[in-house]
Scaffold this motif. Sequence first.
Motif, mmCIF file in Angstrom:
data_model
loop_
_atom_site.group_PDB
_atom_site.id
_atom_site.type_symbol
_atom_site.label_atom_id
_atom_site.label_comp_id
_atom_site.label_asym_id
_atom_site.label_seq_id
_atom_site.Cartn_x
_atom_site.Cartn_y
_atom_site.Cartn_z
ATOM 1 N N VAL A 59 0.832 -1.204 0.000
ATOM 2 C CA VAL A 59 0.000 0.000 0.000
ATOM 3 C C VAL A 59 0.865 1.253 0.000
ATOM 4 N N HIS A 60 1.924 1.274 0.796
ATOM 5 C CA HIS A 60 2.796 2.444 0.893
ATOM 6 C C HIS A 60 3.427 2.786 -0.448
ATOM 7 N N ILE A 61 3.882 1.784 -1.194
ATOM 8 C CA ILE A 61 4.521 2.018 -2.493
ATOM 9 C C ILE A 61 3.535 2.617 -3.489
ATOM 10 N N ALA A 62 2.278 2.247 -3.396
ATOM 11 C CA ALA A 62 1.269 2.784 -4.307
ATOM 12 C C ALA A 62 1.172 4.302 -4.199
ATOM 13 N N PHE A 63 1.438 4.836 -3.009
ATOM 14 C CA PHE A 63 1.323 6.275 -2.809
ATOM 15 C C PHE A 63 2.651 7.014 -2.932
ATOM 16 N N THR A 64 3.743 6.395 -2.551
ATOM 17 C CA THR A 64 5.020 7.119 -2.498
ATOM 18 C C THR A 64 6.062 6.640 -3.496
ATOM 19 N N ARG A 65 5.895 5.445 -4.027
ATOM 20 C CA ARG A 65 6.868 4.830 -4.925
ATOM 21 C C ARG A 65 8.200 4.548 -4.242
ATOM 22 N N VAL A 66 8.223 4.621 -2.939
ATOM 23 C CA VAL A 66 9.434 4.348 -2.156
ATOM 24 C C VAL A 66 9.130 3.207 -1.189
ATOM 25 N N PRO A 67 9.866 2.085 -1.265
ATOM 26 C CA PRO A 67 9.595 0.939 -0.382
ATOM 27 C C PRO A 67 10.193 1.137 1.015
ATOM 28 N N LEU A 68 9.767 2.203 1.668
ATOM 29 C CA LEU A 68 10.329 2.570 2.963
ATOM 30 C C LEU A 68 10.206 1.461 3.998
ATOM 31 N N VAL A 69 9.053 0.846 4.087
ATOM 32 C CA VAL A 69 8.847 -0.163 5.129
ATOM 33 C C VAL A 69 9.701 -1.401 4.858
ATOM 34 N N THR A 70 9.837 -1.777 3.606
ATOM 35 C CA THR A 70 10.688 -2.921 3.282
ATOM 36 C C THR A 70 12.127 -2.626 3.663
ATOM 37 N N VAL A 71 12.606 -1.437 3.338
ATOM 38 C CA VAL A 71 13.964 -1.048 3.726
ATOM 39 C C VAL A 71 14.081 -1.049 5.249
ATOM 40 N N ALA A 113 16.638 3.677 8.002
ATOM 41 C CA ALA A 113 15.940 3.184 6.814
ATOM 42 C C ALA A 113 15.350 4.326 5.999
ATOM 43 N N ARG A 114 14.821 5.326 6.662
ATOM 44 C CA ARG A 114 14.253 6.477 5.958
ATOM 45 C C ARG A 114 15.319 7.162 5.125
ATOM 46 N N ARG A 115 16.475 7.374 5.723
ATOM 47 C CA ARG A 115 17.571 8.022 4.996
ATOM 48 C C ARG A 115 18.089 7.145 3.861
ATOM 49 N N LEU A 116 18.194 5.853 4.124
ATOM 50 C CA LEU A 116 18.670 4.929 3.102
ATOM 51 C C LEU A 116 17.682 4.827 1.941
ATOM 52 N N ALA A 117 16.392 4.768 2.239
ATOM 53 C CA ALA A 117 15.375 4.684 1.185
ATOM 54 C C ALA A 117 15.386 5.940 0.321
ATOM 55 N N LEU A 118 15.528 7.091 0.946
ATOM 56 C CA LEU A 118 15.590 8.329 0.165
ATOM 57 C C LEU A 118 16.846 8.369 -0.689
ATOM 58 N N LEU A 119 17.939 7.876 -0.162
ATOM 59 C CA LEU A 119 19.193 7.841 -0.912
ATOM 60 C C LEU A 119 19.089 6.879 -2.095
ATOM 61 N N LEU A 120 18.535 5.701 -1.859
ATOM 62 C CA LEU A 120 18.455 4.675 -2.901
ATOM 63 C C LEU A 120 17.365 4.929 -3.926
ATOM 64 N N PHE A 121 16.217 5.419 -3.472
ATOM 65 C CA PHE A 121 15.056 5.514 -4.349
ATOM 66 C C PHE A 121 14.630 6.940 -4.644
ATOM 67 N N GLY A 122 15.349 7.901 -4.092
ATOM 68 C CA GLY A 122 14.949 9.283 -4.302
ATOM 69 C C GLY A 122 13.603 9.517 -3.676
ATOM 70 N N GLY A 123 12.703 9.955 -4.461
ATOM 71 C CA GLY A 123 11.346 10.128 -3.952
ATOM 72 C C GLY A 123 11.133 11.492 -3.364
ATOM 73 N N THR A 124 9.986 11.637 -2.785
ATOM 74 C CA THR A 124 9.595 12.911 -2.210
ATOM 75 C C THR A 124 9.720 12.856 -0.713
ATOM 76 N N GLN A 125 9.414 13.929 -0.085
ATOM 77 C CA GLN A 125 9.430 13.979 1.370
ATOM 78 C C GLN A 125 8.346 13.102 1.967
ATOM 79 N N SER A 126 7.397 12.616 1.156
ATOM 80 C CA SER A 126 6.350 11.761 1.700
ATOM 81 C C SER A 126 6.936 10.460 2.226
ATOM 82 N N ALA A 127 8.128 10.073 1.752
ATOM 83 C CA ALA A 127 8.779 8.877 2.261
ATOM 84 C C ALA A 127 9.260 9.079 3.676
ATOM 85 N N SER A 128 9.394 10.324 4.097
ATOM 86 C CA SER A 128 9.887 10.595 5.444
ATOM 87 C C SER A 128 8.764 10.638 6.468
ATOM 88 N N GLN A 129 7.544 10.537 6.021
ATOM 89 C CA GLN A 129 6.414 10.611 6.960
ATOM 90 C C GLN A 129 6.057 9.254 7.482
#
Length: 129
Positions: A59-71, A113-129
């Motif tokens: 569900v998270h990837i559908a909205f953010t395109r960043v697999p934050l929880v998996t990371v 994980a939040r920092r690593l996901a942003l580094l690896l997948f870019g994305g928006t600040q929504s990945a940090s929420q």
Amino acid sequence: MLTRSFGAQSFVAFWRYWNPVYGYFLYYWSYRPLRKYSPRPIALVLTFALCGFLLHDIVHIAFTRVPLVTVWFVVLGVGAYASEALGMDLSRRPYVVRAGAQVLYLLGSFEAARRLALLLFGGTQSASQ
């Protein structure tokens, strides 16, 4: 469930107590089959990744395109294995120390994980929420 998990003597024990029903499922349908073909640390981390992806990230990837929880769950798995490899044993510490260690483990691994996901997948600040 909460009292026993947060009072666990290690990060591995935390996960044994956290959700025993889902843990049982993951043991038999993920960890055990993976363990046949890979070393224990790899099977453990892949099981955490599968849990993060299937239980939360679809569900998270559908909205953010960043697999934050998996990371995050990969980082949690690495932390759990590291605590075991280092012989972590908080059983003689007061409950508040054990609970504090578990909270720091969860929060610290999430931030990593939040920092690593942003580094690896870019994305928006929504990945940090």
